[in-house]
Design a protein around this motif. Structure first.
Motif, mmCIF file in Angstrom:
data_model
loop_
_atom_site.group_PDB
_atom_site.id
_atom_site.type_symbol
_atom_site.label_atom_id
_atom_site.label_comp_id
_atom_site.label_asym_id
_atom_site.label_seq_id
_atom_site.Cartn_x
_atom_site.Cartn_y
_atom_site.Cartn_z
ATOM 1 N N ARG A 107 0.874 -1.178 0.000
ATOM 2 C CA ARG A 107 0.000 0.000 0.000
ATOM 3 C C ARG A 107 0.902 1.215 0.000
ATOM 4 N N GLY A 108 0.569 2.190 -0.789
ATOM 5 C CA GLY A 108 1.358 3.414 -0.804
ATOM 6 C C GLY A 108 2.633 3.261 -1.603
ATOM 7 N N GLU A 109 3.560 4.138 -1.301
ATOM 8 C CA GLU A 109 4.793 4.234 -2.070
ATOM 9 C C GLU A 109 5.809 3.181 -1.646
ATOM 10 N N VAL A 118 12.162 1.142 1.321
ATOM 11 C CA VAL A 118 11.059 1.421 2.239
ATOM 12 C C VAL A 118 9.835 0.690 1.698
ATOM 13 N N ASN A 120 5.913 -0.126 2.330
ATOM 14 C CA ASN A 120 4.676 0.260 3.009
ATOM 15 C C ASN A 120 3.600 -0.744 2.641
ATOM 16 N N ARG A 122 -0.112 -3.148 4.325
ATOM 17 C CA ARG A 122 -1.130 -3.441 5.343
ATOM 18 C C ARG A 122 -1.262 -4.947 5.423
ATOM 19 N N ARG A 128 -0.848 -1.515 9.824
ATOM 20 C CA ARG A 128 0.225 -0.992 8.986
ATOM 21 C C ARG A 128 1.504 -1.826 9.132
ATOM 22 N N GLN A 130 5.390 -1.239 7.947
ATOM 23 C CA GLN A 130 6.364 -0.346 7.319
ATOM 24 C C GLN A 130 7.758 -0.823 7.687
#
Length: 158
Positions: A107-109, A118, A120, A122, A128, A130
């Motif tokens: 999810r996300g970048e 990095v 990201n 779920r 979350r 990370q």
């Protein structure tokens, strides 16, 4: 999408080359990064220097110094918590920390630099995940395989 076979996937030698459902298996042991902890220490030193040179009233200086210290301690704990095993199988990603294994989805970048990753995501319960990994978090071979697997996974997800 087809992912490449790797040393961690012993079944790749017998699998037909044109099979569209082939996926590589990956297993990487992750350790806390000395590089990221060093960068955090430099950022803390820079913040304290800035606060000292800003000419703030003593009450404001102490308040901001306490706030900066709390942030640094929280980030230091987070960096030390990245210790476990990152694995893939059947195009699914898993993060094992301690005795708990969590499947997660991106999810996300996703950041893929030569020295920094990095992730990201779920987990299936919506919590979350990370992971901030520097080059010294894993072995050299695992670093290259992890970057390749992440590139293929994100390309298949978009």
């Amino acid at each position: 999408m087809t992912t490449p076979a790797c040393r961690n996937n012993p079944s790749h030698q017998n699998a037909p080359r044109a099979h569209p459902e082939r996926s590589a298996r990956l297993s990487c042991n992750l350790a806390p990064s000395l590089l990221l902890r060093g960068l955090l220490a430099l950022a803390a030193l820079q913040s304290i220097t800035f606060l000292a040179l800003a000419g703030l009233p003593p009450g404001v200086f102490v308040l901001l110094l306490v706030a900066a210290t709390v942030v640094v301690i929280a980030e230091y704990r987070r960096l030390n918590a990245i210790s476990g095993r990152l694995t893939t199988r059947e195009r699914r990603w898993f993060w094992r920390q301690g005795g708990l294994q969590r499947e997660f989805q991106f999810r996300g970048e996703l950041v893929l630099w030569r020295w920094l990753i990095v992730i990201n995501g779920r987990d299936l319960d919506g919590r979350r995940v990370q992971l901030v990994l520097a080059r010294d978090s894993v072995s050299g071979d695992d670093w290259r395989r992890l970057q390749a697997a992440l590139r293929y996974s994100r390309a298949g997800a978009t």
